[in-house]
Motif scaffolding. Sequence first.
Motif, PDB file in Angstrom:
ATOM      1  N   ILE A   1       0.832  -1.208   0.000  1.00  0.00           N
ATOM      2  CA  ILE A   1       0.000   0.000   0.000  1.00  0.00           C
ATOM      3  C   ILE A   1       0.867   1.259   0.000  1.00  0.00           C
ATOM      4  CG2 ILE A   1      -1.966  -1.126   1.099  1.00  0.00           C
ATOM      5  CD1 ILE A   1      -1.138   0.189   3.736  1.00  0.00           C
ATOM      6  N   THR A   2       2.042   1.198   0.609  1.00  0.00           N
ATOM      7  CA  THR A   2       2.940   2.350   0.593  1.00  0.00           C
ATOM      8  C   THR A   2       3.491   2.585  -0.812  1.00  0.00           C
ATOM      9  OG1 THR A   2       3.521   1.905   2.900  1.00  0.00           O
ATOM     10  CG2 THR A   2       4.970   3.383   1.677  1.00  0.00           C
ATOM     11  N   LEU A   3       3.820   1.510  -1.519  1.00  0.00           N
ATOM     12  CA  LEU A   3       4.303   1.651  -2.894  1.00  0.00           C
ATOM     13  C   LEU A   3       3.231   2.245  -3.803  1.00  0.00           C
ATOM     14  CD1 LEU A   3       6.265  -1.696  -3.343  1.00  0.00           C
ATOM     15  CD2 LEU A   3       7.233   0.617  -3.504  1.00  0.00           C
ATOM     16  N   ILE A   4       1.982   1.883  -3.589  1.00  0.00           N
ATOM     17  CA  ILE A   4       0.907   2.459  -4.406  1.00  0.00           C
ATOM     18  C   ILE A   4       0.848   3.968  -4.187  1.00  0.00           C
ATOM     19  CG2 ILE A   4      -1.590   2.562  -4.744  1.00  0.00           C
ATOM     20  CD1 ILE A   4      -1.678  -0.432  -4.101  1.00  0.00           C
TER      21      ILE A   4
ATOM     22  N   LEU B   1       9.051   6.761 -14.726  1.00  0.00           N
ATOM     23  CA  LEU B   1       9.799   5.542 -14.450  1.00  0.00           C
ATOM     24  C   LEU B   1       9.749   5.171 -12.968  1.00  0.00           C
ATOM     25  CD1 LEU B   1      12.863   6.009 -16.800  1.00  0.00           C
ATOM     26  CD2 LEU B   1      10.933   4.465 -17.082  1.00  0.00           C
ATOM     27  N   ALA B   2       9.842   6.172 -12.103  1.00  0.00           N
ATOM     28  CA  ALA B   2       9.714   5.893 -10.668  1.00  0.00           C
ATOM     29  C   ALA B   2       8.312   5.383 -10.352  1.00  0.00           C
ATOM     30  CB  ALA B   2      10.026   7.142  -9.854  1.00  0.00           C
ATOM     31  N   ALA B   3       7.309   5.992 -10.995  1.00  0.00           N
ATOM     32  CA  ALA B   3       5.938   5.530 -10.785  1.00  0.00           C
ATOM     33  C   ALA B   3       5.777   4.095 -11.262  1.00  0.00           C
ATOM     34  CB  ALA B   3       4.965   6.450 -11.519  1.00  0.00           C
ATOM     35  N   ASP B   4       6.329   3.793 -12.438  1.00  0.00           N
ATOM     36  CA  ASP B   4       6.233   2.441 -12.981  1.00  0.00           C
ATOM     37  C   ASP B   4       6.890   1.435 -12.042  1.00  0.00           C
ATOM     38  OD1 ASP B   4       5.616   0.724 -15.427  1.00  0.00           O
ATOM     39  OD2 ASP B   4       7.759   0.343 -15.179  1.00  0.00           O
ATOM     40  N   HIS B   5       8.043   1.797 -11.520  1.00  0.00           N
ATOM     41  CA  HIS B   5       8.762   0.916 -10.595  1.00  0.00           C
ATOM     42  C   HIS B   5       7.913   0.621  -9.360  1.00  0.00           C
ATOM     43  CE1 HIS B   5      12.152  -0.887  -8.522  1.00  0.00           C
ATOM     44  NE2 HIS B   5      11.982  -0.063  -7.518  1.00  0.00           N
ATOM     45  N   SER B   6       7.319   1.648  -8.780  1.00  0.00           N
ATOM     46  CA  SER B   6       6.500   1.463  -7.575  1.00  0.00           C
ATOM     47  C   SER B   6       5.257   0.642  -7.872  1.00  0.00           C
ATOM     48  CB  SER B   6       6.109   2.825  -6.990  1.00  0.00           C
ATOM     49  OG  SER B   6       7.239   3.509  -6.491  1.00  0.00           O
ATOM     50  N   TYR B   7       4.541   0.996  -8.946  1.00  0.00           N
ATOM     51  CA  TYR B   7       3.310   0.277  -9.271  1.00  0.00           C
ATOM     52  C   TYR B   7       3.578  -1.202  -9.553  1.00  0.00           C
ATOM     53  CZ  TYR B   7       0.565   4.623  -9.767  1.00  0.00           C
ATOM     54  OH  TYR B   7      -0.096   5.806  -9.553  1.00  0.00           O
ATOM     55  N   ARG B   8       4.652  -1.493 -10.283  1.00  0.00           N
ATOM     56  CA  ARG B   8       4.919  -2.889 -10.637  1.00  0.00           C
ATOM     57  C   ARG B   8       5.316  -3.708  -9.408  1.00  0.00           C
ATOM     58  NH1 ARG B   8       5.224  -4.181 -16.079  1.00  0.00           N
ATOM     59  NH2 ARG B   8       5.134  -2.407 -17.502  1.00  0.00           N
ATOM     60  N   GLN B   9       6.103  -3.128  -8.530  1.00  0.00           N
ATOM     61  CA  GLN B   9       6.448  -3.850  -7.306  1.00  0.00           C
ATOM     62  C   GLN B   9       5.191  -4.119  -6.472  1.00  0.00           C
ATOM     63  OE1 GLN B   9       9.620  -1.373  -5.503  1.00  0.00           O
ATOM     64  NE2 GLN B   9      10.883  -3.200  -5.658  1.00  0.00           N
TER      65      GLN B   9
ATOM     66  N   ALA C   1      -3.964  -0.286 -13.260  1.00  0.00           N
ATOM     67  CA  ALA C   1      -4.328   0.978 -13.897  1.00  0.00           C
ATOM     68  C   ALA C   1      -3.146   1.942 -13.883  1.00  0.00           C
ATOM     69  CB  ALA C   1      -5.529   1.592 -13.194  1.00  0.00           C
ATOM     70  N   GLY C   2      -2.403   1.971 -12.779  1.00  0.00           N
ATOM     71  CA  GLY C   2      -1.234   2.844 -12.716  1.00  0.00           C
ATOM     72  C   GLY C   2      -0.189   2.475 -13.751  1.00  0.00           C
ATOM     73  N   VAL C   3       0.107   1.188 -13.890  1.00  0.00           N
ATOM     74  CA  VAL C   3       1.069   0.741 -14.899  1.00  0.00           C
ATOM     75  C   VAL C   3       0.570   1.104 -16.292  1.00  0.00           C
ATOM     76  CG1 VAL C   3       2.167  -1.280 -15.946  1.00  0.00           C
ATOM     77  CG2 VAL C   3       2.005  -1.101 -13.460  1.00  0.00           C
ATOM     78  N   GLY C   4      -0.737   0.950 -16.517  1.00  0.00           N
ATOM     79  CA  GLY C   4      -1.294   1.295 -17.821  1.00  0.00           C
ATOM     80  C   GLY C   4      -1.171   2.772 -18.134  1.00  0.00           C
TER      81      GLY C   4
ATOM     82  N   ALA D   1       1.679   6.908  -6.980  1.00  0.00           N
ATOM     83  CA  ALA D   1       0.751   7.972  -7.357  1.00  0.00           C
ATOM     84  C   ALA D   1       1.415   9.340  -7.289  1.00  0.00           C
ATOM     85  CB  ALA D   1      -0.481   7.923  -6.458  1.00  0.00           C
ATOM     86  N   VAL D   2       2.229   9.562  -6.260  1.00  0.00           N
ATOM     87  CA  VAL D   2       2.930  10.849  -6.144  1.00  0.00           C
ATOM     88  C   VAL D   2       3.932  11.014  -7.285  1.00  0.00           C
ATOM     89  CG1 VAL D   2       4.578  12.153  -4.729  1.00  0.00           C
ATOM     90  CG2 VAL D   2       2.614  11.035  -3.649  1.00  0.00           C
ATOM     91  N   ALA D   3       4.691   9.966  -7.580  1.00  0.00           N
ATOM     92  CA  ALA D   3       5.661  10.048  -8.678  1.00  0.00           C
ATOM     93  C   ALA D   3       4.958  10.305 -10.004  1.00  0.00           C
ATOM     94  CB  ALA D   3       6.477   8.762  -8.743  1.00  0.00           C
ATOM     95  N   GLU D   4       3.806   9.666 -10.191  1.00  0.00           N
ATOM     96  CA  GLU D   4       3.047   9.881 -11.434  1.00  0.00           C
ATOM     97  C   GLU D   4       2.575  11.329 -11.538  1.00  0.00           C
ATOM     98  OE1 GLU D   4      -0.882   8.065 -13.768  1.00  0.00           O
ATOM     99  OE2 GLU D   4      -0.349   7.344 -11.756  1.00  0.00           O
ATOM    100  N   ASP D   5       2.071  11.865 -10.448  1.00  0.00           N
ATOM    101  CA  ASP D   5       1.627  13.266 -10.458  1.00  0.00           C
ATOM    102  C   ASP D   5       2.778  14.217 -10.769  1.00  0.00           C
ATOM    103  OD1 ASP D   5      -0.985  12.664  -9.950  1.00  0.00           O
ATOM    104  OD2 ASP D   5      -0.867  12.987  -7.776  1.00  0.00           O
TER     105      ASP D   5
END
Length: 811
Positions: A570-573, A586-594, A613-616, A577-581
Amino acid sequence: MAPQTAPARQNLPADSDSFIGRERDLSDLLRLLDTDRVVTLCGTGGMGKTRLALRVAAHAAASFPDGVWLAALAEASTQWEVTSRIAAALAVAEEPGRDLIETLCDSLSGRRLLLVLDSCDRAAAHVAAVGRILTRHCPEISLLLTAAEPVGADGESVRRVPPLSLPRSDDGGGPAGGEAVRLFLDRAGRAAPARIGDADLPAVAEICRLVEGNPLAIELAAAWTGRLAPALIAEGLAERLAPEAAGPGPRPPVVDTVLDWSHGLLSEPERVLLRRLAVFPDWDLELAERVCSGRRLRDTAVLDLLSALVERSLVGLTGEHRGRVRYRLPGPVRRFAAERLAESGEQDPVHERHCEQMALIVEELGRASVIGRAMPWQERFGNWERVIAEYDNIRAALHWAVSARRVRNGLRMCVGLRPFWVTGYHFSEGERWSGLFLDMPGGPALLRGRALVGRSELAWARHDLGPAVRLAEEGMRIGRENGDNDPVVRALNLLSMIDLRVGAHDRAEERLAETLKMARDSGDLWNEAMALGSQGSLAARQGDPATADTRYKNALMILRGMDHRWGVGITLIARGAVAEDQGDLLAADHSYRQAMDIQRDIGAAPELARCLAGVGRVAHGLGATGQAFDYLSEALMLSHSTGQRIGVSDALASIARVAAAQGLEHDAFRLAGAAVTFREGTGLPPSRRPWPLPEGTGEPGPGLVACWDEGRALSVDAAVALALGVADTARSPRPRPPAPRLAEPPRKALTPREHEIAGLVGEQLSNRAISERLFVAPATVARHIANINRKMGFNSRKQIAAWVSQHDGAV
């Protein structure tokens, strides 16, 4: 499509015994299901209704493309319990702010499936009410019910399950003919192989006639052939079942009479164990030893006694869970045993021991969920799985604790179950049980404070912010008065999250500072990590992404040190989200995939859909249109199948943005309109980006607004079908001109991490060597290298290395 979330098509148990006879019943019922949507199998106890229903369902699977599903309702007594058991069987999760029956209808409205509702007697009126709602809103589902009598469902077609056929003197087959004799011979062959000979067949036929072809009664009688000859069994049954043996008054059911006969043949310790087992819906050996031993029964004797009851067909096997064999009493046997337990005077002490054992199991779950020391994840998660396995037992204990007004044990169970209820999306059930015990007087103040905060967390999960605040503050007050930090720290963490939701950032900051101090002073690593995560969210909202990332990293360090994968997930999600915003894709992708890998293992569908959805979305931002549609479609289907409108809305909005970028503006606006409508229905604030066009594009024209209005009128099923159709037709990206090769180091094109990885590629390091150097996954290195190739116009590692060498010292 991204793999691994294809839905299962059935949850029927494997047959534990051979299925004898019923060929005509089976074919008749299959034809009936082709024409009638609600079919109820009725009959007296032991007639084989459940076994026939399961066999019909297995044969009917080909006619129901969305599967056949079993919900056992023997323990259900309220409409809520009926609904929750059906939802659990279908893996439909409760959605915040909505009645579970609405979510269930959303999930099933477009699916063609068969729902088997077994043992509806205890909650017949509630089953009828739920069935009425489901068949009205879900035109493609069919219901197959089992009960002693019709339940009164709308459109119910009733089929009486007949006894097994008996041998007839005029059928030419002799005493071995008929389904009843075939069943007896099959079960006797297991009890005493090769013991039954031709000379015994007349006695076997007589037994089957005496028990009137009742399958359970036949199995009970056949189980004694290892000790008694069929003639002696027939003689013993005739004393009780022959017409001349009938006494005054109504005759008891045949199966009850056979049970009484079989019970009389048991040893006294076997009788003691049988009646005490009546407290269990199902159980394993360890539970039986802990609950059923005591006066007149040693725990070391339970295994042998239990094995004897299995041999007598009084106890059945239901499979294994985590290497432990599970047992159950057939319905008529359990009712008989419960009557013997009540007559013995042991009823309350046995129920007390059962309730105590359930309290210990859920308390262990509560401790393992937040314990700060390192614990292997499988051990921590094993407590969760144990609660799932014992949940019917836990519910039975909760019911008894309410009726017996055992407030202390009830509060213990509510406190221990809090993490299961919150993370398992059982919000309403948790609130109901917690409310029942909190409304009773008595119980230790420490437990009341903790239970109040637990109930506040459930209210927060349901988006009921007002009650959440009141309950948290009351629980925190009781905790402070009694020197108990646990409810205080948890309440502060929760109240700070509510402050973040409503924009009270200063108050959130104060509360989080106090939370961190208390958690660190007491060594409470779990609440320290949760507070750090909330501080990360606060920093992001205040426009400080660097501080936010530091807070998230610190929280993750603590949670990984505890090996708490759910907390890490849940912390990675949140971090993703913050990295995506912030545009750090790439940081967002790393967090979402983990996080996605963790959620797949845990089986948390709403969180997994968020990761998908985040990875997409990130894939779309990186120009990987096909991959974006793959992950977003999977997120959409997963959210829809589990009834999550929030997830459906988010996935539709994301697919709309990808479709708009592909030039499919009209369908994009239809999907976006539907997404906004569904989001409004959840009670969440409006989306920041309702239009699917990029920011700064301006207002859409009249044609697109008309499409938007069309989308707002779509049903959930229609919107999902439209989105999947759009994804299928647009999955292949349109050709784009190749990216120009850059002669100079593209300081603005590559991120600092990409520069670092390019340099390591220039050093001829493999992906694994780079991953070990940078403490990241090899798959993450591969994604970075693919991104470097795309940005630079390269197509190999050799080109990256050559470019690094050409610009030595500048990369």
